[in-house]
Write a protein that holds these residues in place. Structure first.
Motif, mmCIF file in Angstrom:
data_model
loop_
_atom_site.group_PDB
_atom_site.id
_atom_site.type_symbol
_atom_site.label_atom_id
_atom_site.label_comp_id
_atom_site.label_asym_id
_atom_site.label_seq_id
_atom_site.Cartn_x
_atom_site.Cartn_y
_atom_site.Cartn_z
ATOM 1 N N VAL A 157 -18.385 -35.687 -8.959
ATOM 2 C CA VAL A 157 -18.680 -37.019 -9.522
ATOM 3 C C VAL A 157 -19.882 -37.641 -8.807
ATOM 4 C CG1 VAL A 157 -17.815 -39.383 -9.735
ATOM 5 C CG2 VAL A 157 -16.342 -37.445 -10.341
ATOM 6 N N ARG A 158 -19.898 -37.559 -7.473
ATOM 7 C CA ARG A 158 -21.013 -38.148 -6.707
ATOM 8 C C ARG A 158 -22.345 -37.517 -7.083
ATOM 9 N NH1 ARG A 158 -17.529 -37.473 -2.302
ATOM 10 N NH2 ARG A 158 -18.780 -35.690 -1.584
ATOM 11 N N ARG A 159 -22.329 -36.216 -7.337
ATOM 12 C CA ARG A 159 -23.586 -35.511 -7.584
ATOM 13 C C ARG A 159 -24.041 -35.581 -9.042
ATOM 14 N NH1 ARG A 159 -23.403 -30.129 -3.655
ATOM 15 N NH2 ARG A 159 -22.964 -31.274 -1.719
ATOM 16 N N HIS A 160 -23.282 -36.283 -9.863
ATOM 17 C CA HIS A 160 -23.679 -36.479 -11.268
ATOM 18 C C HIS A 160 -23.652 -37.970 -11.606
ATOM 19 C CE1 HIS A 160 -22.573 -32.223 -11.165
ATOM 20 N NE2 HIS A 160 -23.366 -32.077 -12.206
ATOM 21 N N PRO A 161 -24.476 -38.751 -10.914
ATOM 22 C CA PRO A 161 -24.461 -40.201 -11.157
ATOM 23 C C PRO A 161 -24.947 -40.577 -12.551
ATOM 24 C CG PRO A 161 -26.312 -39.602 -9.755
ATOM 25 C CD PRO A 161 -25.448 -38.376 -9.875
ATOM 26 N N HIS A 162 -25.666 -39.663 -13.211
ATOM 27 C CA HIS A 162 -26.124 -39.951 -14.577
ATOM 28 C C HIS A 162 -24.979 -39.817 -15.581
ATOM 29 C CE1 HIS A 162 -26.256 -35.647 -14.005
ATOM 30 N NE2 HIS A 162 -26.344 -35.460 -15.309
ATOM 31 N N VAL A 163 -23.882 -39.194 -15.156
ATOM 32 C CA VAL A 163 -22.696 -39.075 -16.022
ATOM 33 C C VAL A 163 -21.630 -40.078 -15.621
ATOM 34 C CG1 VAL A 163 -20.823 -37.547 -16.778
ATOM 35 C CG2 VAL A 163 -23.134 -36.618 -16.447
ATOM 36 N N PHE A 164 -21.389 -40.198 -14.312
ATOM 37 C CA PHE A 164 -20.281 -41.028 -13.834
ATOM 38 C C PHE A 164 -20.733 -42.355 -13.229
ATOM 39 C CE2 PHE A 164 -19.015 -36.541 -13.492
ATOM 40 C CZ PHE A 164 -17.906 -36.546 -14.320
ATOM 41 N N GLY A 165 -22.040 -42.578 -13.155
ATOM 42 C CA GLY A 165 -22.549 -43.816 -12.581
ATOM 43 C C GLY A 165 -23.558 -44.483 -13.495
ATOM 44 N N ALA A 166 -24.359 -45.331 -12.899
ATOM 45 C CA ALA A 166 -25.303 -46.129 -13.685
ATOM 46 C C ALA A 166 -26.680 -45.495 -13.794
ATOM 47 C CB ALA A 166 -25.435 -47.521 -13.061
ATOM 48 N N ASP A 167 -26.914 -44.410 -13.072
ATOM 49 C CA ASP A 167 -28.233 -43.765 -13.128
ATOM 50 C C ASP A 167 -28.480 -43.128 -14.480
ATOM 51 O OD1 ASP A 167 -29.494 -43.885 -10.326
ATOM 52 O OD2 ASP A 167 -27.441 -43.248 -9.910
ATOM 53 N N ARG A 168 -29.757 -42.952 -14.782
ATOM 54 C CA ARG A 168 -30.148 -42.335 -16.044
ATOM 55 C C ARG A 168 -31.029 -41.127 -15.757
ATOM 56 N NH1 ARG A 168 -33.317 -45.256 -21.123
ATOM 57 N NH2 ARG A 168 -33.757 -43.330 -22.291
ATOM 58 N N ALA A 169 -30.831 -40.067 -16.509
ATOM 59 C CA ALA A 169 -31.653 -38.860 -16.383
ATOM 60 C C ALA A 169 -32.067 -38.417 -17.782
ATOM 61 C CB ALA A 169 -30.879 -37.754 -15.681
#
Length: 261
Positions: free
Chosen positions: A116-128
């Protein structure tokens, strides 16, 4: 009419009634617990330690690699199961150890949280918006987790196959913006001592010269690995493919006399 193939509803019903992965994993955990039980268990399993199981873990992993590269989906399924069994067994042994430092639940929780931590674009607010951005976010998250490391080359396993390790180190070098170092031209032993004809004699001189030739050959091979890296070739996978090809030819040649006789 639904227009769906005959039997589709039956397949769905069977699928819905099948236990999920979590239930099946619990079943495997119970199997391993039974093997390790003091009464009615398996003495061989109880006698194992993480270190004694290392050989089996490596073998099972290589068998999985072989199945992925050359096997069928059934082969991959079987070998994934064997690797999973090793994971469950290691977790159970750790839980039974006197320290009781962790168990399988801890392992599962840790890897889920890390993913989860390493996929912030899926589980967080970051965008990729592309793969490069995903890799950047993943690398940043990993770097934050490993902030205690003092070198860009920390964490590259010493026991990793040499070709793969060479490329991993080179990838770390490239990511850090470094340049490939030129090897020292003076022949040296693995202890770092320079070899000269006047300093060593007899058996020591022979050993030193052999070691020097071996190191020179290794440097030449490393240069080939660097070339493979520059061409986008996985050196370890390429050599495995070439070795498999040679094995096929050797087996063919072995069988031909018998067929001809």
């Amino acid at each position: 009419m639904s227009g769906r193939p005959d039997g589709a509803h039956d397949e769905e019903a069977r699928g819905a009634s099948e236990p999920g992965a979590g239930a099946r994993l619990d079943e495997l955990v119970r199997v391993v617990d039974a093997l390790l039980a003091d009464e009615g268990g398996c003495a061989w399993n109880r006698a194992q330690t993480p270190r004694s199981l290392m050989t089996y873990l490596v073998e099972e992993t290589y068998e999985l690699v072989e199945a992925i590269e050359d096997g069928t989906s059934d082969d991959v399924r079987e070998e994934l199961g064997d690797v999973l069994y090793q994971v469950v067994l290691h977790g159970a042994l750790a839980a039974r150890a006197s320290s009781g430092s962790f168990d399988l639940a801890d392992v599962v929780r840790d890897v889920a949280e890390k993913t989860v931590r390493r996929h912030p674009h899926v589980f967080g607010a970051d965008r990729a918006d592309d793969v490069d951005e995903i890799v950047r976010l993943w690398s940043a998250a990993k770097a934050d987790e490993k902030s205690q490391r003092t070198s860009a080359y920390d964490g590259v396993p010493v026991g990793q196959p040499a070709l793969a390790r060479a490329q991993k180190l080179d990838a770390r070098r490239a990511a850090a913006g470094g340049v490939r170092p030129e090897p020292d031209r003076a022949p040296t032993t693995t202890s770092g001592t320079e070899v000269t004809g006047t300093e060593v004699t007899g058996t020591v001189a022979t050993d030193a010269r052999a070691e020097s030739r071996e190191l020179a050959w290794g440097r030449a091979l490393l240069a080939q690995v660097d070339e493979a890296t520059d061409r986008g070739i996985d050196a370890e996978r390429a050599l495995r493919a070439a070795v498999r090809e040679r094995e096929i030819l050797l087996r063919r040649d072995e069988a031909e006399p018998a067929e001809g006789g």
